[in-house]
Design a protein around this motif. Structure first.
Motif, mmCIF file in Angstrom:
data_model
loop_
_atom_site.group_PDB
_atom_site.id
_atom_site.type_symbol
_atom_site.label_atom_id
_atom_site.label_comp_id
_atom_site.label_asym_id
_atom_site.label_seq_id
_atom_site.Cartn_x
_atom_site.Cartn_y
_atom_site.Cartn_z
ATOM 1 N N PRO A 131 45.106 -52.254 -20.253
ATOM 2 C CA PRO A 131 45.627 -52.133 -18.889
ATOM 3 C C PRO A 131 46.187 -53.454 -18.375
ATOM 4 O O PRO A 131 45.653 -54.522 -18.640
ATOM 5 C CB PRO A 131 44.409 -51.709 -18.074
ATOM 6 N N LEU A 132 47.297 -53.339 -17.629
ATOM 7 C CA LEU A 132 47.879 -54.491 -16.941
ATOM 8 C C LEU A 132 47.516 -54.469 -15.461
ATOM 9 O O LEU A 132 47.480 -55.510 -14.810
ATOM 10 C CB LEU A 132 49.404 -54.497 -17.098
ATOM 11 N N VAL A 133 47.291 -53.267 -14.945
ATOM 12 C CA VAL A 133 46.949 -53.075 -13.540
ATOM 13 C C VAL A 133 45.602 -52.372 -13.470
ATOM 14 O O VAL A 133 45.334 -51.458 -14.248
ATOM 15 C CB VAL A 133 48.018 -52.222 -12.808
ATOM 16 N N SER A 134 44.783 -52.806 -12.533
ATOM 17 C CA SER A 134 43.513 -52.135 -12.298
ATOM 18 C C SER A 134 43.534 -51.557 -10.892
ATOM 19 O O SER A 134 43.863 -52.247 -9.930
ATOM 20 C CB SER A 134 42.344 -53.115 -12.437
ATOM 21 N N ILE A 135 43.202 -50.285 -10.799
ATOM 22 C CA ILE A 135 43.060 -49.625 -9.505
ATOM 23 C C ILE A 135 41.573 -49.455 -9.260
ATOM 24 O O ILE A 135 40.875 -48.793 -10.032
ATOM 25 C CB ILE A 135 43.766 -48.254 -9.489
ATOM 26 N N ILE A 136 41.109 -50.079 -8.186
ATOM 27 C CA ILE A 136 39.693 -50.033 -7.836
ATOM 28 C C ILE A 136 39.573 -49.368 -6.469
ATOM 29 O O ILE A 136 40.314 -49.703 -5.548
ATOM 30 C CB ILE A 136 39.089 -51.458 -7.762
ATOM 31 N N MET A 137 38.643 -48.452 -6.358
ATOM 32 C CA MET A 137 38.401 -47.829 -5.062
ATOM 33 C C MET A 137 36.921 -47.860 -4.753
ATOM 34 O O MET A 137 36.091 -47.882 -5.659
ATOM 35 C CB MET A 137 38.964 -46.412 -5.030
ATOM 36 N N GLY A 138 36.627 -47.892 -3.454
ATOM 37 C CA GLY A 138 35.237 -47.980 -3.015
ATOM 38 C C GLY A 138 34.410 -46.769 -3.383
ATOM 39 O O GLY A 138 33.209 -46.876 -3.606
ATOM 40 N N SER A 139 35.042 -45.619 -3.457
ATOM 41 C CA SER A 139 34.365 -44.402 -3.919
ATOM 42 C C SER A 139 35.421 -43.414 -4.377
ATOM 43 O O SER A 139 36.608 -43.547 -4.060
ATOM 44 C CB SER A 139 33.495 -43.786 -2.819
ATOM 45 N N THR A 140 34.989 -42.391 -5.107
ATOM 46 C CA THR A 140 35.938 -41.409 -5.617
ATOM 47 C C THR A 140 36.539 -40.559 -4.499
ATOM 48 O O THR A 140 37.531 -39.863 -4.732
ATOM 49 C CB THR A 140 35.290 -40.502 -6.681
ATOM 50 N N SER A 141 36.004 -40.637 -3.300
ATOM 51 C CA SER A 141 36.623 -39.921 -2.179
ATOM 52 C C SER A 141 38.001 -40.504 -1.856
ATOM 53 O O SER A 141 38.800 -39.857 -1.176
ATOM 54 C CB SER A 141 35.716 -39.955 -0.940
ATOM 55 N N ASP A 142 38.298 -41.707 -2.351
ATOM 56 C CA ASP A 142 39.605 -42.335 -2.145
ATOM 57 C C ASP A 142 40.648 -41.861 -3.171
ATOM 58 O O ASP A 142 41.831 -42.169 -3.035
ATOM 59 C CB ASP A 142 39.492 -43.865 -2.229
ATOM 60 N N LEU A 143 40.217 -41.119 -4.176
ATOM 61 C CA LEU A 143 41.128 -40.716 -5.254
ATOM 62 C C LEU A 143 42.328 -39.893 -4.778
ATOM 63 O O LEU A 143 43.441 -40.130 -5.265
ATOM 64 C CB LEU A 143 40.379 -39.975 -6.358
ATOM 65 N N PRO A 144 42.185 -38.966 -3.838
ATOM 66 C CA PRO A 144 43.387 -38.233 -3.408
ATOM 67 C C PRO A 144 44.502 -39.151 -2.886
ATOM 68 O O PRO A 144 45.677 -38.851 -3.075
ATOM 69 C CB PRO A 144 42.860 -37.311 -2.303
ATOM 70 N N VAL A 145 44.147 -40.257 -2.269
ATOM 71 C CA VAL A 145 45.152 -41.230 -1.822
ATOM 72 C C VAL A 145 45.633 -42.058 -3.003
ATOM 73 O O VAL A 145 46.838 -42.236 -3.220
ATOM 74 C CB VAL A 145 44.584 -42.149 -0.720
ATOM 75 N N MET A 146 44.721 -42.561 -3.798
ATOM 76 C CA MET A 146 45.069 -43.486 -4.872
ATOM 77 C C MET A 146 45.761 -42.813 -6.049
ATOM 78 O O MET A 146 46.381 -43.471 -6.875
ATOM 79 C CB MET A 146 43.819 -44.240 -5.335
ATOM 80 N N GLU A 147 45.685 -41.497 -6.099
ATOM 81 C CA GLU A 147 46.362 -40.766 -7.159
ATOM 82 C C GLU A 147 47.871 -41.027 -7.148
ATOM 83 O O GLU A 147 48.525 -41.023 -8.187
ATOM 84 C CB GLU A 147 46.075 -39.272 -7.004
ATOM 85 N N LYS A 148 48.430 -41.309 -5.975
ATOM 86 C CA LYS A 148 49.863 -41.614 -5.897
ATOM 87 C C LYS A 148 50.190 -42.890 -6.668
ATOM 88 O O LYS A 148 51.237 -42.985 -7.310
ATOM 89 C CB LYS A 148 50.301 -41.732 -4.439
ATOM 90 N N ALA A 149 49.306 -43.869 -6.617
ATOM 91 C CA ALA A 149 49.502 -45.092 -7.399
ATOM 92 C C ALA A 149 49.390 -44.787 -8.889
ATOM 93 O O ALA A 149 50.202 -45.269 -9.693
ATOM 94 C CB ALA A 149 48.492 -46.159 -6.991
#
Length: 168
Positions: free
Chosen positions: A3-21
């Motif tokens: 991986p070149l980019v890491s996507i980190i979220m505070g919890s999996t409840s953020d996944l619907p937003v972060m899925e766009k990334a």
């Protein structure tokens, strides 16, 4: 593939937003990883992640957080890699998270996109990678040209809609 980019979220409840990334990085063929780490519930894991990110080959970190939104800043405090913060809409329509991410002390910057702006965070990460990778730069140029084409097409479609008092 590393991986070149890491996507980190505070919890999996953020996944619907972060899925766009995730979708954008996938479309532009940028290797990435996705993890849930909490600045408040797993602080040791967050610090370990940030301290070892560069040696693992990461180039950019996208960190999403809502409410107190400490995660992007905590990561930025332990790495010299660029960190892009994504405030997640929750309480106060995400204003609380946005202000928490934006208001970093001198020396610990976090680039910040708009509330729920995961797609823009991914584009910003790709722009950073494109500075030293011509193939990535080409894919990014093609992507942005596609955005232009979509608007041009939409404008042509709008021109076909008729109203009695519409002048164009």
């Amino acid at each position: 593939m590393k991986p070149l980019v890491s996507i980190i979220m505070g919890s999996t409840s953020d996944l619907p937003v972060m899925e766009k990334a995730c979708k954008l990085l996938d479309e532009l063929q940028v290797p990435f990883e996705v993890n849930a780490l909490s600045a408040h519930r797993t602080p040791d894991a967050v610090e370990q992640f940030a301290r070892t990110a560069e040696e693992r080959g990461l180039k950019v970190i996208i960190a999403a957080a809502g409410m107190a939104a400490a995660l992007p800043g905590v990561i930025a405090a332990s790495t010299t890699l660029p960190v892009i913060g994504v405030p997640i809409k929750g309480m106060l329509d995400g204003l609380d998270a946005m202000l928490s991410i934006i208001q970093m002390p001198p020396g610990i910057p976090v680039a910040t996109v708009g509330v729920n702006g995961a797609q823009n965070a991914a584009i910003l990460a790709v722009e950073m990678l494109a500075l030293s990778d011509e193939q990535t730069a080409r894919r990014l140029r093609d992507y942005k040209a596609g955005l232009k084409s979509k608007i041009e097409k939409a404008n042509k479609e709008l021109a076909e809609i008729k109203y009695e008092y519409k002048t164009n």
